[in-house]
Design an enzyme around this catalytic site. Structure first.
Site, PDB file in Angstrom:
ATOM      1  N   GLY A  57       0.784  -1.225   0.000  1.00 15.10           N
ATOM      2  CA  GLY A  57       0.000   0.000   0.000  1.00 15.10           C
ATOM      3  C   GLY A  57       0.817   1.277   0.000  1.00 15.10           C
ATOM      4  O   GLY A  57       0.280   2.368  -0.058  1.00 15.10           O
ATOM      5  N   HIS A  58       2.147   1.172   0.062  1.00 16.06           N
ATOM      6  CA  HIS A  58       3.018   2.364   0.166  1.00 16.06           C
ATOM      7  C   HIS A  58       4.145   2.262  -0.838  1.00 16.06           C
ATOM      8  O   HIS A  58       5.275   1.976  -0.456  1.00 16.06           O
ATOM      9  CB  HIS A  58       3.577   2.477   1.576  1.00 16.06           C
ATOM     10  CG  HIS A  58       4.069   3.831   1.945  1.00 16.06           C
ATOM     11  ND1 HIS A  58       5.343   4.267   1.689  1.00 16.06           N
ATOM     12  CD2 HIS A  58       3.444   4.857   2.572  1.00 16.06           C
ATOM     13  CE1 HIS A  58       5.498   5.492   2.160  1.00 16.06           C
ATOM     14  NE2 HIS A  58       4.352   5.865   2.703  1.00 16.06           N
ATOM     15  N   PHE A  59       4.011   2.470  -1.996  1.00 17.00           N
ATOM     16  CA  PHE A  59       2.811   2.763  -2.772  1.00 17.00           C
ATOM     17  C   PHE A  59       2.735   1.760  -3.903  1.00 17.00           C
ATOM     18  O   PHE A  59       3.778   1.401  -4.450  1.00 17.00           O
ATOM     19  CB  PHE A  59       2.885   4.181  -3.352  1.00 17.00           C
ATOM     20  CG  PHE A  59       2.924   5.252  -2.303  1.00 17.00           C
ATOM     21  CD1 PHE A  59       1.764   5.684  -1.683  1.00 17.00           C
ATOM     22  CD2 PHE A  59       4.131   5.825  -1.917  1.00 17.00           C
ATOM     23  CE1 PHE A  59       1.795   6.696  -0.723  1.00 17.00           C
ATOM     24  CE2 PHE A  59       4.170   6.821  -0.960  1.00 17.00           C
ATOM     25  CZ  PHE A  59       3.014   7.264  -0.358  1.00 17.00           C
TER      26      PHE A  59
END
Length: 159
Positions: A57-59
């Site tokens: 999720g990052h990223f």
């Protein structure tokens, strides 16, 4: 009893780190200690791989290791320095202690950290009184400073 352990070994592998730090996957952010001088300084590292959960999720499509995790890795490294400076390499005492953040100051992020990087933590003792430790230093990749911070922590009894 507080004492100084000047004759510690200077390198510690993951099996040693696991006996001193309470952190575990996914929050253990130190793979190896490569230099340690009790009451003075420490150098450690974490290998950053694409398999880190945080990159989901990052990223997506542009993986960047979060700055807050860089600071956490610096804190874990400083905690190892503080603990071993006081008690040496003593896993039994380590089971009874925990290091808590008190302050995080002068944090700067300079260069993104990405998969494939070897993230080195370089910390030195700025002040120490009893169970209160202040350390400062940098996180580096390939000799370039990617982040810097000053951290204050206290060593407490673990419940």
């Amino acid at each position: 009893m507080e004492q100084s352990h000047q004759n510690l070994q200077s390198q510690f592998f993951i099996e040693h780190i696991l006996q001193i730090l309470p952190h575990r996957y996914p929050m253990l952010l130190v793979d190896r200690i490569i230099e340690l001088q009790a009451n003075k300084k420490i150098v450690a590292y974490k290998n950053i791989t694409f398999n880190e959960d945080v990159f989901n999720g990052h990223f997506p499509n542009k993986p960047i290791f979060p700055g807050v995790l860089i600071v956490e890795g610096m804190a874990q490294t400083g905690g190892f320095l503080a603990f071993t400076s006081l008690w040496g390499f003593d896993p039994e005492i380590a089971k009874t202690k925990i290091v808590y953040f008190m302050t995080i100051d002068k944090v700067k992020f300079r260069i993104p950290v990405t998969p494939g990087d070897r993230l080195e933590y370089h910390l030195e003792v700025l002040k120490h009184k009893g169970m209160i430790w202040q350390v400062g230093g940098t996180a580096q990749v390939d000799g370039k400073v990617v982040a810097e911070a000053e951290l204050k922590a206290m060593i407490a009894e673990r419940d």
